[in-house]
Design a protein around this motif. Sequence first.
Motif, PDB file in Angstrom:
ATOM      1  N   SER A   1       0.839  -1.199   0.000  1.00 60.14           N
ATOM      2  CA  SER A   1       0.000   0.000   0.000  1.00 60.14           C
ATOM      3  C   SER A   1       0.878   1.254   0.000  1.00 60.14           C
ATOM      4  O   SER A   1       1.865   1.332   0.735  1.00 60.14           O
ATOM      5  N   PHE A   2       0.520   2.249  -0.823  1.00 59.64           N
ATOM      6  CA  PHE A   2       1.266   3.505  -0.901  1.00 59.64           C
ATOM      7  C   PHE A   2       0.746   4.419   0.205  1.00 59.64           C
ATOM      8  O   PHE A   2      -0.447   4.692   0.283  1.00 59.64           O
ATOM      9  N   MET A   3       1.648   4.891   1.075  1.00 60.01           N
ATOM     10  CA  MET A   3       1.258   5.746   2.186  1.00 60.01           C
ATOM     11  C   MET A   3       2.163   6.965   2.252  1.00 60.01           C
ATOM     12  O   MET A   3       3.289   6.952   1.741  1.00 60.01           O
ATOM     13  N   VAL A   4       1.656   8.019   2.881  1.00 56.66           N
ATOM     14  CA  VAL A   4       2.388   9.279   3.031  1.00 56.66           C
ATOM     15  C   VAL A   4       2.588   9.530   4.519  1.00 56.66           C
ATOM     16  O   VAL A   4       1.639   9.476   5.308  1.00 56.66           O
ATOM     17  N   THR A   5       3.837   9.793   4.913  1.00 54.95           N
ATOM     18  CA  THR A   5       4.131  10.087   6.313  1.00 54.95           C
ATOM     19  C   THR A   5       4.251  11.594   6.503  1.00 54.95           C
ATOM     20  O   THR A   5       4.710  12.307   5.618  1.00 54.95           O
ATOM     21  N   ALA A   6       3.827  12.058   7.660  1.00 53.54           N
ATOM     22  CA  ALA A   6       3.906  13.485   7.980  1.00 53.54           C
ATOM     23  C   ALA A   6       3.959  13.612   9.494  1.00 53.54           C
ATOM     24  O   ALA A   6       3.958  12.609  10.221  1.00 53.54           O
ATOM     25  N   SER A   7       4.042  14.845   9.986  1.00 48.41           N
ATOM     26  CA  SER A   7       4.055  15.077  11.429  1.00 48.41           C
ATOM     27  C   SER A   7       3.286  16.355  11.736  1.00 48.41           C
ATOM     28  O   SER A   7       3.225  17.272  10.922  1.00 48.41           O
ATOM     29  N   VAL A   8       2.692  16.395  12.914  1.00 52.18           N
ATOM     30  CA  VAL A   8       1.939  17.564  13.377  1.00 52.18           C
ATOM     31  C   VAL A   8       2.331  17.847  14.811  1.00 52.18           C
ATOM     32  O   VAL A   8       2.910  16.997  15.502  1.00 52.18           O
ATOM     33  N   GLU A   9       2.031  19.051  15.281  1.00 56.68           N
ATOM     34  CA  GLU A   9       2.305  19.394  16.670  1.00 56.68           C
ATOM     35  C   GLU A   9       1.366  18.614  17.593  1.00 56.68           C
ATOM     36  O   GLU A   9       0.285  18.172  17.180  1.00 56.68           O
ATOM     37  N   ALA A  10       1.794  18.438  18.830  1.00 57.89           N
ATOM     38  CA  ALA A  10       1.025  17.633  19.778  1.00 57.89           C
ATOM     39  C   ALA A  10      -0.385  18.189  19.972  1.00 57.89           C
ATOM     40  O   ALA A  10      -1.357  17.435  20.067  1.00 57.89           O
ATOM     41  N   ALA A  11      -0.518  19.528  20.047  1.00 57.18           N
ATOM     42  CA  ALA A  11      -1.845  20.137  20.240  1.00 57.18           C
ATOM     43  C   ALA A  11      -2.756  19.829  19.059  1.00 57.18           C
ATOM     44  O   ALA A  11      -3.957  19.589  19.220  1.00 57.18           O
ATOM     45  N   GLU A  12      -2.203  19.834  17.859  1.00 54.72           N
ATOM     46  CA  GLU A  12      -3.006  19.527  16.685  1.00 54.72           C
ATOM     47  C   GLU A  12      -3.339  18.039  16.620  1.00 54.72           C
ATOM     48  O   GLU A  12      -4.398  17.650  16.138  1.00 54.72           O
ATOM     49  N   ALA A  13      -2.431  17.199  17.103  1.00 48.26           N
ATOM     50  CA  ALA A  13      -2.671  15.760  17.069  1.00 48.26           C
ATOM     51  C   ALA A  13      -3.880  15.375  17.914  1.00 48.26           C
ATOM     52  O   ALA A  13      -4.577  14.399  17.604  1.00 48.26           O
ATOM     53  N   ASP A  14      -4.156  16.145  18.977  1.00 46.74           N
ATOM     54  CA  ASP A  14      -5.318  15.843  19.825  1.00 46.74           C
ATOM     55  C   ASP A  14      -6.631  16.031  19.076  1.00 46.74           C
ATOM     56  O   ASP A  14      -7.661  15.482  19.484  1.00 46.74           O
TER      57      ASP A  14
END
Length: 273
Positions: free
Chosen positions: A128-141
């Motif tokens: 499966s083709f997937m895209v990795t990324a990251s967000v700030e902890a507050a946004e992750a909630d």
Amino acid sequence: MRVANARADLAAAHEARGRILEEVRQARTERLEELRKAVRTAKETLVTAEQALRQARQLSPARLKVSNATKDVAAARSMLSEYARTYGTSIPPGEVVFLPKLPARVQKVSVKAGQRIEDEIATVTSSSFMVTASVEAAEADLLREGMEASIELDTGRRYRATLTAIGEKARVPDAEEPADGGQAILLTPAATKGLRTGTAVTARVTVGATEEPVLVVPVAAVITSADGRARVRVEHAPDRTRDVEVRTGLAADGNVEVTGALKEGDRVVVSGG
């Protein structure tokens, strides 16, 4: 007479078996097709011998001859079994790798043909083709698995996607670690045509949206009183303000949705200024 013929046929089968084994030792690969033909002949001989054995049991009272014929048939069957084990499709146990989930895709090969294997030989990933990324902890909630998202290339082309995993479940080998306090996320695009491994993209996750245009004010303009109610300070005359109670909604890009006794065009005070 029939028993004698059967024994003669079995003797011929034994002789054929000896020739087959000798030819296999001399040229296994080159003579494989000829050996297969010989095995077919041996099978036919086996069938003939079994028929002769059945006839011998019915016509001859000599149990010893029947016993000998039975042993010859068993020997012929053993020869066929040995051939099947020797020339059937087989793989050495050390060359078999069991994967927990299929299908899979070979991402990187670490060795070349003929090279001595001392360490890992390849890296296998999900197909499966997937895209990795990251967000700030507050946004992750604010994020939940299954949320709709979009992926945008430098060319402006966009792809619909789904938020597949957040946090530890979203970590993949060789992926860049999130910044301090950040959370990893994993997106699965609905279509992969035009996407390439290692390409930088812009990922957007839709946390919430309004169906129609709404009134917004800067987040810094909202004041929360001791009783938990939100209000904004509106300038109704030069250097004169009044507090207006509001209800807040979605927030994005430094603005927040408000409803209440506030209308478009009102001047609000930001950060007490």
